[in-house]
Design a protein around this motif. Structure first.
Motif, short mmCIF file in Angstrom:
data_model
loop_
_atom_site.label_atom_id
_atom_site.label_comp_id
_atom_site.label_asym_id
_atom_site.label_seq_id
_atom_site.Cartn_x
_atom_site.Cartn_y
_atom_site.Cartn_z
N GLY A 62 -24.41 -85.54 -31.06
CA GLY A 62 -25.31 -84.41 -30.92
C GLY A 62 -24.81 -83.44 -29.87
O GLY A 62 -24.53 -82.28 -30.12
N LYS A 63 -24.67 -83.94 -28.63
CA LYS A 63 -24.14 -83.16 -27.53
C LYS A 63 -22.96 -83.91 -26.95
O LYS A 63 -23.05 -85.10 -26.63
N LEU A 64 -21.84 -83.23 -26.87
CA LEU A 64 -20.64 -83.90 -26.40
C LEU A 64 -20.80 -84.28 -24.93
O LEU A 64 -21.39 -83.53 -24.13
N PRO A 65 -20.27 -85.43 -24.56
CA PRO A 65 -20.40 -85.86 -23.15
C PRO A 65 -19.62 -84.93 -22.21
O PRO A 65 -18.62 -84.33 -22.58
N GLU A 66 -20.14 -84.87 -20.99
CA GLU A 66 -19.47 -84.04 -19.99
C GLU A 66 -18.22 -84.76 -19.50
O GLU A 66 -18.22 -85.95 -19.25
N GLN A 67 -17.18 -84.03 -19.33
CA GLN A 67 -15.92 -84.53 -18.78
C GLN A 67 -15.13 -83.34 -18.27
O GLN A 67 -15.40 -82.19 -18.62
N VAL A 123 -14.53 -78.13 -24.70
CA VAL A 123 -14.46 -78.38 -26.14
C VAL A 123 -15.49 -77.54 -26.88
O VAL A 123 -16.64 -77.42 -26.45
N GLY A 124 -15.07 -76.96 -27.99
CA GLY A 124 -15.95 -76.34 -28.96
C GLY A 124 -15.81 -77.06 -30.29
O GLY A 124 -14.73 -77.55 -30.63
N HIS A 125 -16.88 -77.16 -31.05
CA HIS A 125 -16.82 -77.95 -32.28
C HIS A 125 -17.69 -77.31 -33.35
O HIS A 125 -18.64 -76.58 -33.07
N ASP A 172 -15.23 -86.45 -32.58
CA ASP A 172 -15.80 -87.07 -31.38
C ASP A 172 -14.95 -86.72 -30.16
O ASP A 172 -13.72 -86.46 -30.30
N VAL A 173 -15.58 -86.71 -29.01
CA VAL A 173 -14.93 -86.57 -27.71
C VAL A 173 -15.42 -87.74 -26.86
O VAL A 173 -16.62 -87.85 -26.59
N ILE A 174 -14.50 -88.59 -26.44
CA ILE A 174 -14.85 -89.81 -25.72
C ILE A 174 -14.24 -89.77 -24.33
O ILE A 174 -13.00 -89.73 -24.19
N PRO A 175 -15.05 -89.76 -23.28
CA PRO A 175 -14.48 -89.82 -21.92
C PRO A 175 -13.81 -91.17 -21.69
O PRO A 175 -14.32 -92.22 -22.09
N ARG A 189 -9.60 -89.02 -18.03
CA ARG A 189 -9.00 -88.69 -19.32
C ARG A 189 -10.08 -88.52 -20.38
O ARG A 189 -11.25 -88.85 -20.17
N ALA A 190 -9.68 -87.99 -21.55
CA ALA A 190 -10.60 -87.81 -22.67
C ALA A 190 -9.87 -88.07 -23.97
O ALA A 190 -8.68 -87.74 -24.11
N ALA A 191 -10.59 -88.67 -24.90
CA ALA A 191 -10.04 -88.93 -26.24
C ALA A 191 -10.67 -87.96 -27.22
O ALA A 191 -11.89 -87.75 -27.23
N LEU A 192 -9.84 -87.35 -28.05
CA LEU A 192 -10.28 -86.46 -29.13
C LEU A 192 -10.05 -87.17 -30.45
O LEU A 192 -8.94 -87.63 -30.73
N VAL A 193 -11.10 -87.24 -31.26
CA VAL A 193 -11.02 -87.96 -32.53
C VAL A 193 -11.50 -87.05 -33.65
O VAL A 193 -12.55 -86.41 -33.53
N VAL A 194 -10.74 -87.00 -34.74
CA VAL A 194 -11.17 -86.31 -35.97
C VAL A 194 -10.85 -87.23 -37.13
O VAL A 194 -9.73 -87.76 -37.23
#
Length: 912
Positions: free
Chosen positions: A534-539, A544-546, A561-564, A569-574
């Protein structure tokens, strides 16, 4: 005209052709008799004419000779001479021979002959009276002599004193001058013979032509054929009129007389005098070809066929056939009406329900009925139907969602209006009872006018006069109603109810399907939205825009997804799951959950994708064992980890398109990323990764194939369009602005495939936010390290958490020295809301959290670490590991209180 098989055999027919009773023999005998008669009449006429002409010629000749002789020179002297005979006799004989008369006799005034062909009678007295000649008038007489009919002319000869000197009598027989017949009779007979020959030849030609035209039929057969044809002509139920080239009626059968009301003596009239309509008269005398042209004749409608008759392009008349189509027209009118209704229903079946959208389906119903069935159509639905729910009961409130008409200025309620039907309105019974209502005259319906007196008055003034209201019901449930209005057409009739109900029934099924689809789609979208972030986590690593756009056909399996991760660091997943619907959405949720679970292990992208591949393979195997047809095979995923300290980005792909990279100068590139097979089909294939070094301010664009590829555009074209859009973007735009620009440029309003898009703007931690120490492999170095950490925390203004941090650092560094291997390093990262402590060593042993027993001298260090940090964990590298902790820097609790309570919790009262 004849039929050879219906008469005697060929031999009998051949004999009949040459018998006296045959047509050819009768014609020849008739011509022979006619020629003989003509020859006889001509001969008699010739004889009579010759006799009459001969008599006249004899009179003329005798008179001419007598007068000529009487007036010849010296005739008086000869008559008065002493011997007249001696002088006159020779002259008379010569003149008689020359002139061709029978005699020339000269007489004395007293009647004594001076000359005569017969000398014996010279000097004798003539007894015939010639007193008239003595008066000076020629005297002529016709008499029968021994030689036949003769003419005698007597002329007196006068001397100088006017006294009669003598008389000249000339006689000639008629036979002498009657030579015409003798000369013309051979010619007449010859001509008659030639005429007879010509007649015989003509008879032969005519008989041959007759034989060809009648196919050898004799008079009896021809009479029978004529009688049959005449009977057929007057017995057929089709009028036949034959018109001559001058416009006169030559023949009209009984049916034509009846259809056109013709007089008995119609054959004696011209077409223009029969009292027909001008159009009909003009057609009959036009001489043109006409086929089934309809004309009015009294109260009848006649289909007229006209064909000209003539040779060599010269019309000599026309033949017209007439057929009464009055009843056929009425039947055709009803058939046309039925055909029109069938065509309307066919178009409705084709045009209504092209989409699974309630509003569009209602609009299609309105449009298909205008203008063929109604001039205006409105559609109202119950409120629950619009949201996909099934109505729970009848209601007098409906919302108008569609309208169509021949004009746009109609005064009916506009689309979107919530209408509450009053009880007196006939339409209310449509909703309540589910029965159609026909109001042929709106002006006479008090109940309808009571709905809204002002608006209904405007509707009537506009010209709308008739209403047909039909419920839209499916499975016995009323969903709404369709109202058909007329202004240009005639009022609705009972026959129109069937068509309206058919239209409404077809539309209701489509609307119900759209409603159920809307409900299922809403459920699927709700499920999918709940599964998507719903709302991407802060990091701090990325801005990030989606965007996510579901397909027109429904929800799909695309996700992002954006995973702190630890260490800021941050992980970007598509990812993308092939297919649409609940199965794809549920599969997407399972994969996303798995990605979150595997990411918590802080594994590299290659290992995470390998675990996902094993998961998908096991799920597919279980689905196959249970007989389920739908599997996950076909899912793809791109996993990237960005480190804001070093600026490195490690990416791995399982069948997914690689990212686009927008450099700080605005250039766009598509880095080469090793692509492994999609999830579930990789098998023993290893997953490879690529590492990129990203400057601060660059943009990493991750997407699914629905963004760049569809049925009308291949992926290369889509990538080119994506490149152009990213290059045209303003470098100062936010990632959200960039997302919107890409979506506007690459996707239609209703895409055929769902699409996910992530735009990540890279950030870097300041050098001031990172502190790194190399730790000697000696426990005695731990106090010095704690002191360095305390000074750094005081410098960052984090003295409030220095005690907990010293404890964490002391425990982690001591464990690394005691159980790990060199080299050992300590790193502190100060993020916006957290402090990260990382201790690196060269061993791969993993610490485990446990509760120490009463007799244990150690084993409480990691417990203390877990109590004083928000979270902690272990991350493995190619050589060695990193044990990290994360503390919240906004918790400013007192050090003494925290330390006392925490430390006291480690021992029980008994131990103390």
């Amino acid at each position: 005209m004849g039929i050879p098989g219906s008469f005697p055999q060929a031999g009998r027919r051949l004999r009949s052709l040459f018998s006296p009773r045959s047509v050819a023999g009768q014609v020849f005998l008739l011509q022979l008799a006619l020629v003989v008669l003509l020859v006889a009449v001509a001969l008699v006429a010739l004889v009579l004419q010759d006799r009459r002409q001969a008599t006249a010629e004899a009179r003329d000749r005798s008179l001419a000779v007598a007068a000529a002789f009487a007036n010849s020179p010296g005739i008086v002297n000869a008559m008065t001479s002493p011997h007249p005979t001696a002088v006159l006799q020779p002259l008379a004989e010569r003149a008689r021979k020359v002139s061709g008369v029978d005699y020339i006799v000269m007489l004395s005034p007293y009647g004594f002959r001076w000359t005569h062909p017969d000398p014996k009678v010279i000097g004798k007295h003539v007894t015939t009276s010639y007193d008239q000649a003595l008066t000076g008038e020629p005297y002529q007489t016709t008499f029968d002599s021994s030689l036949g009919r003769a003419v005698d002319s007597t002329v007196a000869v006068f001397d100088d004193k006017g006294a009669v000197a003598g008389l000249v009598t000339v006689g000639v027989t008629v036979e002498r001058v009657s030579s015409t017949v003798n000369h013309q009779l051979p010619v007449l007979l010859g001509s008659s013979g030639i005429a007879l020959l010509l007649a015989a030849g003509g008879s032969a030609l005519v008989s041959g032509r007759l034989r060809r035209q009648t196919h050898g039929l004799g008079p009896v057969e021809m009479t029978r054929v004529y009688e049959h044809h005449d009977a057929v002509l007057h017995a057929v139920r089709e009028g036949v009129v034959i018109i001559g080239g001058n416009g006169q009626v030559l023949l009209a059968n009984d049916e034509a007389r009846r259809l056109l009301d013709l007089p008995e003596d119609v054959e004696q009239h011209r077409v223009g005098d029969l009292g027909l309509s001008p159009a009909m008269s003009s057609l009959l005398v036009s001489g043109r070809t006409a086929t089934d042209e309809v004309y009015q004749a009294g109260d009848r409608l006649l289909a007229v066929n006209l064909r000209p008759v003539g040779r060599e392009g010269r019309p000599q008349g026309s033949v017209a056939t007439l057929r009464d189509t009055t009843e056929l027209r009425a039947l055709a009118g009803r058939a046309d009406l039925a055909r029109g209704r069938l065509q309307l229903l066919y178009e409705a079946s084709v045009r209504i329900g092209t989409t699974l959208d309630v509003f569009r389906t209602a609009q299609e119903l309105a449009e298909v009925a205008v203008p063929r069935f109604a001039d205006f159509v409105t559609v109202e639905l119950l409120e629950p139907v619009l949201s996909g729910e099934e109505p729970n009961g009848a209601s007098n409130e409906m919302r108008r969602i569609a309208a169509a008409g021949i004009r746009d200025d109609q005064p009916l309620y506009p689309v979107g209006r919530l209408i509450r039907f009053v009880a007196d309105n006939p339409v209310a019974s449509t909703v309540a009872g589910g029965r159609p209502v026909l109001v042929p005259d709106l002006a006479a319906s008090d109940g309808w006018r009571s709905q809204d007196p002002e608006r209904t008055r405007r509707v009537l003034d506009y010209g709308i006069h008739s209403l047909l209201s039909v419920p839209l019901q499916a499975r016995g449930v009323v969903l709404g109603l369709a109202e058909f209005w007329r202004s240009e057409h005639g009022p609705f009739e009972q026959d129109d109810l069937t068509s309206a109900e058919e239209l409404a029934a077809r539309a209701a099924v489509c609307i119900d399907n759209a409603r159920r689809y809307t409900r299922e789609h809403t459920t699927a979208v709700t499920l999918q939205r709940s599964l998507l972030p719903g709302k991407l986590p802060e990091q701090s690593a990325l801005e990030v825009g989606h965007r996510y756009l579901p397909a027109q056909a429904g929800v799909g399996g695309d996700w992002f997804d954006v995973i702190p991760l630890p260490g800021a660091r941050a992980a970007l997943v598509v990812g993308d799951v092939v297919g649409h619907g609940l199965h794809a959405a549920a599969t997407m949720g399972r994969l996303r959950t798995a990605v979150h679970t595997f990411s918590a292990l802080d594994l590299p992208p290659t290992e995470i994708l390998g675990l996902l591949d094993d998961l998908v393979t096991r799920v597919d195997q279980d689905a196959g064992a249970e007989g389920e047809s739908e599997a996950i095979t076909g899912a793809t995923c791109l996993y990237a980890i960005y480190d804001p300290v070093s600026g490195s980005c490690v990416l791995a792909s399982a069948g997914h398109p690689g990212p686009a990279l927008v450099s700080t100068d605005g250039s766009v590139s598509f880095p080469e990323i090793p692509v492994s097979p999609p999830l579930g089909v990789g098998g023993a294939m290893p997953v490879e990764s690529a590492e990129l070094q990203l400057p601060e301010g660059s943009r990493l664009v991750l997407y699914t194939d629905g963004l760049v590829e569809d049925r009308t555009r291949d992926i290369d074209t889509g990538l080119g369009l994506l490149r152009d859009t990213l290059e045209a973007a303003d470098p100062g735009d936010s990632p959200e602005d960039t997302c919107q620009a890409v979506i506007d440029a690459l996707l239609p309003a209703r895409p055929v495939d769902d699409a996910a898009l992530l735009v990540a703007l890279t950030r870097r931690l300041e050098r001031e936010q990172v502190e790194d120490w190399e730790v000697p492999d000696d426990p005695a170095a731990v106090p010095g390290i704690r002191a360095e950490v305390t000074r750094k925390l005081d410098h960052w203004g984090l003295g409030g958490i220095s005690f907990a941090t010293e404890l964490i650092v002391s425990e982690l560094v001591t464990n690394a020295i005691r159980y790990g291997a060199a080299p050992i390093r300590l790193r502190l990262l100060r993020d916006r809301k957290s402090l990260v402590c990382e201790v690196t060593d060269g061993s791969s042993t993993s610490p485990h959290l446990r509760r120490a027993t009463l007799t244990d001298e150690g084993g409480r260090g990691l417990f203390l670490v877990s109590q004083f940090s928000r979270r902690w964990g272990t991350r493995y590298m190619d050589r060695g590991k990193i044990i990290w902790t994360e503390q919240a820097i906004d918790e400013r609790e007192d050090d003494s209180a925290t330390s006392q309570e925490t430390l006291l919790d480690l021992w029980s009262d008994t131990e103390l």
